[in-house]
Design an enzyme around this catalytic site. Sequence first.
Site, PDB file in Angstrom:
ATOM      1  N   TRP A 181      21.206  46.342 -57.229  1.00  0.00           N
ATOM      2  CA  TRP A 181      22.691  46.926 -57.185  1.00  0.00           C
ATOM      3  C   TRP A 181      22.933  45.617 -56.588  1.00  0.00           C
ATOM      4  CZ3 TRP A 181      26.413  47.219 -53.367  1.00  0.00           C
ATOM      5  CH2 TRP A 181      28.125  46.942 -54.317  1.00  0.00           C
ATOM      6  N   GLU A 222      21.379  48.623 -61.683  1.00  0.00           N
ATOM      7  CA  GLU A 222      22.369  50.156 -61.439  1.00  0.00           C
ATOM      8  C   GLU A 222      23.535  49.360 -61.259  1.00  0.00           C
ATOM      9  OE1 GLU A 222      22.685  51.092 -57.295  1.00  0.00           O
ATOM     10  OE2 GLU A 222      24.195  52.553 -57.770  1.00  0.00           O
ATOM     11  N   LYS A 224      28.006  49.510 -61.752  1.00  0.00           N
ATOM     12  CA  LYS A 224      28.869  49.866 -60.869  1.00  0.00           C
ATOM     13  C   LYS A 224      30.453  49.649 -62.164  1.00  0.00           C
ATOM     14  CE  LYS A 224      30.703  49.708 -56.224  1.00  0.00           C
ATOM     15  NZ  LYS A 224      30.448  50.031 -55.061  1.00  0.00           N
ATOM     16  N   ASP A 255      24.974  56.186 -60.799  1.00  0.00           N
ATOM     17  CA  ASP A 255      25.179  56.100 -59.897  1.00  0.00           C
ATOM     18  C   ASP A 255      26.630  57.422 -59.682  1.00  0.00           C
ATOM     19  OD1 ASP A 255      27.514  56.307 -57.232  1.00  0.00           O
ATOM     20  OD2 ASP A 255      25.482  55.244 -56.210  1.00  0.00           O
ATOM     21  N   HIS A 258      30.645  56.077 -59.821  1.00  0.00           N
ATOM     22  CA  HIS A 258      30.298  54.441 -60.048  1.00  0.00           C
ATOM     23  C   HIS A 258      31.055  55.115 -61.360  1.00  0.00           C
ATOM     24  CE1 HIS A 258      27.342  51.996 -57.826  1.00  0.00           C
ATOM     25  NE2 HIS A 258      28.627  52.999 -56.988  1.00  0.00           N
ATOM     26  N   HIS A 282      21.742  57.785 -58.443  1.00  0.00           N
ATOM     27  CA  HIS A 282      22.125  58.146 -56.857  1.00  0.00           C
ATOM     28  C   HIS A 282      23.496  59.148 -57.077  1.00  0.00           C
ATOM     29  CE1 HIS A 282      21.862  53.713 -55.086  1.00  0.00           C
ATOM     30  NE2 HIS A 282      20.067  54.817 -55.768  1.00  0.00           N
ATOM     31  N   ASP A 290      35.058  55.749 -55.522  1.00  0.00           N
ATOM     32  CA  ASP A 290      33.431  56.134 -54.634  1.00  0.00           C
ATOM     33  C   ASP A 290      33.335  55.579 -52.997  1.00  0.00           C
ATOM     34  OD1 ASP A 290      30.513  55.476 -55.260  1.00  0.00           O
ATOM     35  OD2 ASP A 290      31.209  52.757 -55.178  1.00  0.00           O
ATOM     36  N   ASP A 292      31.564  58.170 -51.423  1.00  0.00           N
ATOM     37  CA  ASP A 292      30.408  58.351 -50.616  1.00  0.00           C
ATOM     38  C   ASP A 292      30.104  59.244 -50.135  1.00  0.00           C
ATOM     39  OD1 ASP A 292      28.108  56.081 -52.523  1.00  0.00           O
ATOM     40  OD2 ASP A 292      29.698  54.713 -51.549  1.00  0.00           O
ATOM     41  N   ASP A 322      22.517  58.571 -52.352  1.00  0.00           N
ATOM     42  CA  ASP A 322      23.523  57.664 -52.245  1.00  0.00           C
ATOM     43  C   ASP A 322      24.919  58.113 -51.518  1.00  0.00           C
ATOM     44  OD1 ASP A 322      24.605  55.977 -51.503  1.00  0.00           O
ATOM     45  OD2 ASP A 322      24.462  54.750 -53.522  1.00  0.00           O
TER      46      ASP A 322
END
Length: 414
Positions: A181, A222, A224, A255, A258, A282, A290, A292, A322
Amino acid sequence: MSASYDTARQMFADWEVDTEAALAALATIPISVHCWQGDDVVGFEGQSGASGGGIQATGNHPGRARNPGELRADLDFAFAQIPGRHRLNLHAFYMDTDERPDRDAIEYRHFAPWVDWAKQAGIGLDFNPTFFAHPKADDNLTLSHPDEGIRDFWIEHGKRTREIAARIGQELGSPAVNNIWVPDGSKDVPVDRMAARRRLEASLDAMIARKFDKAHMLDAVESKLFGIGVEAMTVGSHEFYLGYAIRRGTLLCLDMGHFHPTENIADKLSSVALSVGELLLHVSRPVRWDSDHVILLNDDILQMAQELVFAGLLDRTHIGLDFFDATISRTAAWVIGTRNMQKALLRALLLPQAALKAAEERLDFTSRLMLSEEAKDLPFGAVWAEFCARAGVPTGQALIAGLDAYQASVAGRG
Ligand code: RNT
Ligand code: ZN
């Protein structure tokens, strides 16, 4: 076998669901637990503060792991609260060494203590190049930087992580997924997106040119949507990496943070799986962006798990986590989030899949809806408690007490 599990087993059997088969299946699914929840994505290169690359861990709860020893102690505790055998996902800036190698000079030996620990703990390792939290990434440009020298520095970093990951996978007898990433993007509207994307592609090609045994290392990429500081354009967008993964035969990493907030990531799995061999997830919880957050047992996660199970994708999907929250106990965050992923998988395994699919095939959407909604009342909790009991892992009040006691034991860290 507890009385409540025995009752639950019979209730599921009435729906033609075999709880023993579900428990056996769940026990074979490893979750790749991300190391960076333990220290707020700071790493062990000696720098302090922001992670860079638009990644934001917010909060200052006491107990952040400050060195590899503390991080491993926290992981030992966390893994002991999580039933089953799992994996640890390491980032390159979590090296364990007294040396100070720059990113383009890292070698396997800088990570060997992690492999020794993993061997002893009986867990697999995954790996990631770290393309952020470094002066050469300050512009949020790495592999797509217009300066060839900067690109070459990061290409060398990426090459070394692939070598290290392959050696790790070889040592542990299980392939290490090496997930790429990069933060590359543009704060404001760019005028030459094509040039940036061509540079990223060429750099990736140079980085992954060397072939490794797939039994040792698997490349993943990955995508985004945007990050702090790169609001207008991300070079490695979903379309960029979807195409790249198809053309180059790498894994594609999705992810959950993302994409646009209203996109359903679970819906993407079956589409992507028609064109890409293996997937990496993820699993995360974006709150408005994003962010997380620690994953909950919410609809997003339940739908992901149901797609993995119902579409038969478990054997070619690597489930990684993640998220990072610095406002709560970091060990509790790992334990809660990882167990939620497992609980979601268990629920999916315990659904009357055959009856649901049959209803859909005969266009009987009333039955499909009734079955889905009635199934929500089944005693999933008793089956989960049985899974934990068989693994010697606590649940309920005992789990909470253990998490609290561990947090109290690390709260004095400076
Ligand atoms: C960043 C990506 C990436 C990182 C980790 C630390 O937005 O999600 O996966 O979170 O590499
Ligand atoms: Zn991610």
